[in-house]
Each structure stands twice: as structure tokens, then as C-alpha cells.
Design an enzyme around this catalytic site. Structure first.
Site: not given
Ligand SMILES: Cc1cc2nc3c(=O)[nH]c(=O)nc-3n(C[C@H](O)[C@H](O)[C@H](O)COP(=O)(O)O)c2cc1C
Length: 350
Positions: A125, A185, A187-188, A256, A227, A121
Site C-alpha cells: 500500500f 492484500s 502485504n499488510t 486479490n 475485495k 508484488n
Molecule cells: C503490482 C500490483 C499491485 C496491486 N495493488 C493492489 C492494491 O493496492 N489494492 C488491491 O485491492 N489490489 C491490488 N492488486 C491486486 C489486483 O487488483 C488484482 O486483484 C490481482 O492482481 C489479480 O488480478 P490479475 O491476475 O489480473 O492481476 C495489485 C496487483 C499488482 C500486480
């Protein structure tokens, strides 16, 4: 039910599926039909993963009915809190939210890789801003543990990043059980530079000072967690642990998404920009968790997230030092059944 509808959902573009699924979940909750997700009828309890005293967990001074939480990013605006609570999470984290609303990156920005149980992704934000988020929280029925994950607007220069976090901290404080400071993140632009020792120290000192003032004014202490990314070497992890101890941060969420996509080989999405999550991030995430745990020696609680796709994955993170866990990508591939599986696996460790 999820294994039946999953092939249909996976026909649609991922972002459409995301919104559609959450809207359906909200309808199921509104009409008290959560039991339909269970496979067998159980009208007595409207949540899917039941918690009992054996799953109760203490995290940052908060009591969780079970240690399995929802990770940030799935409900960025807090629009679906009650529906998500129905699934049986021990805690829910909403956000990332920024001071002002912002659209995020252009679409497409979300990619599903089922063969790898992974997601890429670069949402950036996308959210309606902190005011809408707190309004949605105020209108929800949920009284469980709620984390609010805060970030900075893309248009805010990095030199002013602290101001954005302070704005969000102040506004979120009365509504949050805990607050997560998202400095990881991918992406910022340059957000991850806030993980360097000097920048982190400055940011956390500001936030901890404001937290102390707010705690006195509101007679309520709201813990702050940070985080962090999985793309950190051991020196960087050690520096973060040092700052976290010195500033008395209340918790660390590891991790993350990763920017390292080498494991994807020549997959058609391997060149897509953004953060990789799901099974491919598990090893890196576990490495960061394990390393931090050894350095912190239980002085700061850890929340493990990254690549949990089974109860065994969850149990492994607890063994590596996590007190509680969060799920995101695993839910997409396994459905809500994963929550119960993880709760059970963690209970068996006690
Ligand atoms: C589509 C998507 C959007 C995410 N948006 C955020 C976010 O806004 N803030 C954040 O701290 N982590 C965000 N994450 C990261 C997740 O909270 C998590 O830390 C990361 O995906 C690893 O866990 P997982 O392997 O179980 O997905 C996002 C992940 C995905 C897949």
C-alpha cells in the site's frame, strides 16, 4: 504498438517500467495521441476499446459502458485516471489508498515472471494518502464510473482498523461511484484476518451504518464492495457470503492476489514474499467466483478479477457468475489490446 515496445520495457526493472509507462500514457493523452496505441489510425475516437449499447452493463446500480474495468493497484493515487480512461475501460478503480501517506515496503517489491504471465508484488500500500487521491480525482476530467479502493495504514493496529476504513469512506464518498473495502492484500500484516465472519461482520456493520448516514446527508447512495482473497476454503467463502448477505453489502470483488506459489515450482522468484497475480491465480480465483456465485444466487453482484489474459478468460468469468471484470497483470503482458478483446468476448455472450 505495445508488442514493439514491450521487449524494451521488460529490460527495465518492473517498478521503473510501471512509472515510465504511465507517464508515457499521460503524454499520449495530453497531446491527443492515443490513436498511436491502436496500430491503425483512427482520430475520430480517442479511446481504444469502443463501447456500444451491446456492451452496456449495470453493476451495483451503476451503468458501465462496458463490463471491463481496471483493477486496483495500478493507479494507487489517481494520477493517471484520464490517460487510463483513454484505453477504453468501462470503469476504473483507483487505490488502495490509506488515511495517511505511507512508503510501502522496501524495494525490490515487484517481480515480473513472463514465462508464467505472472507478477509477484509486495508493494505494501505505497500511496500518498486519501487527501492527495481525492485532490487528483477532483482535478481529473473523467466522468465515468470510478471506484475508490480503501485500506488501512500499516502503522494502525488491527484493533483500530475500522477507524481507518471509516476515515477513507467519509473522505472518498463524495468522489466515488463505488467504494471497495480491501480486506485481502497479503502485504499488510493481518489484514486478511478481517475476512473472518466475526471481524467482517463488525467492519461491515460500521461501514454500512456510515454509508446510510452519508447517503442521507449527501442525497446520493454510493455502493460498497468488498475485495476478497483467492486463498479461502469453501467454509470461509460460505461465511463471507453469509455476512455479505446479512449486512447487505453491494458487491464482491473476487479476487486479490494469492500467497500460494506452489505452481511456480523452482522458479527463481518462487520464494519471494508477496502476492502472486496473473495466469497462475486464475484457477483459484475462478473457484472462489464460482462458489460465491452458487451461494449468492445473484443477490449480490460479483466482479471477477484474477488471471484474465484473453477474451476467452474473460468470457469464462462471466459464465461463472461475474457481472463485470477487472484487469491488471494481463495488461502488462498483453497491453491495452486485451481490453478490447475482453469487451468483444463478453458482448458475444449476450
Ligand atoms: C503490482 C500490483 C499491485 C496491486 N495493488 C493492489 C492494491 O493496492 N489494492 C488491491 O485491492 N489490489 C491490488 N492488486 C491486486 C489486483 O487488483 C488484482 O486483484 C490481482 O492482481 C489479480 O488480478 P490479475 O491476475 O489480473 O492481476 C495489485 C496487483 C499488482 C500486480
Amino acid at each position: 504498438m505495445y508488442p514493439i515496445i514491450k521487449p524494451l520495457l521488460f529490460q527495465l526493472d518492473p517498478e521503473t517500467t510501471h512509472h515510465l509507462t504511465l507517464k508515457c500514457l499521460r503524454l499520449l493523452h495530453r497531446y491527443h495521441c492515443g490513436f498511436l496505441l491502436k496500430g491503425k489510425h483512427n482520430h475520430a475516437n480517442n479511446t481504444l476499446a469502443e463501447s456500444d449499447s451491446s456492451s452496456t452493463t449495470t453493476l451495483m446500480g451503476l451503468t458501465l459502458p462496458n463490463p471491463i474495468g481496471l483493477a486496483a493497484g495500478l493507479d494507487k493515487n489517481g494520477e493517471y485516471i484520464d490517460a487510463l480512461a483513454m484505453l477504453g475501460f468501462g470503469f476504473i478503480e483507483v487505490g488502495t489508498v490509506t488515511p495517511l501517506p505511507q512508503a510501502g515496503n522496501p524495494k525490490p517489491r515487484l517481480f515480473r515472471l513472463p514465462s508464467q504471465q505472472a507478477i509477484i508484488n509486495r508493494m505494501g500500500f505505497n500511496n500518498y494518502g486519501i487527501d492527495t487521491l481525492i485532490n487528483n480525482i477532483a482535478n481529473s476530467q473523467y466522468r465515468g464510473v470510478l471506484g475508490i479502493n480503501i485500506g488501512k495504514n500499516a502503522a494502525t493496529p488491527m484493533e483500530k482498523a475500522v477507524d481507518d476504513y471509516l476515515i477513507c469512506l467519509e473522505k472518498a464518498y463524495p468522489y466515488a461511484s463505488y467504494i471497495t473495502v480491501n480486506i485481502s492484500s497479503p502485504n499488510t500484516r493481518n489484514l486478511r484476518s478481517l475476512q473472518s465472519a466475526s471481524e467482517l461482520d463488525r467492519l461491515l456493520n460500521h461501514l454500512k451504518n456510515r454509508q446510510a448516514q452519508l447517503a442521507t446527508q449527501q442525497s446520493r447512495y454510493v455502493p460498497i464492495a468488498i475485495k476478497i482473497a483467492p486463498d479461502l476454503d469453501e467454509e470461509q467463502i460460505a461465511a463471507i457470503a453469509d455476512v455479505a448477505l446479512n449486512t447487505q453489502i453491494d458487491g464482491i470483488i473476487a479476487t486479490n492476489t494469492t500467497i500460494d506459489k506452489t505452481v511456480l515450482g523452482n522458479h527463481k522468484f518462487a520464494q519471494e514474499e508477496g502476492g502472486l497475480s496473473g495466469l497462475p491465480v486464475q484457477t483459484q480465483s475462478n473457484h472462489v467466483l464460482h462458489h460465491l456465485s452458487a451461494l449468492l444466487n445473484s443477490q449480490i453482484p460479483l466482479i471477477g478479477v484474477g488471471g484474465i489474459t484473453s477474451g476467452a478468460d474473460a468470457a469464462e468469468k462471466i459464465r461463472l457468475g461475474a457481472t463485470a471484470l477487472q484487469l491488471y497483470s494481463g495488461l502488462i503482458f498483453r497491453g491495452p489490446q486485451l481490453i478490447k478483446e475482453c469487451v468483444n468476448a463478453c458482448c458475444q455472450l449476450k
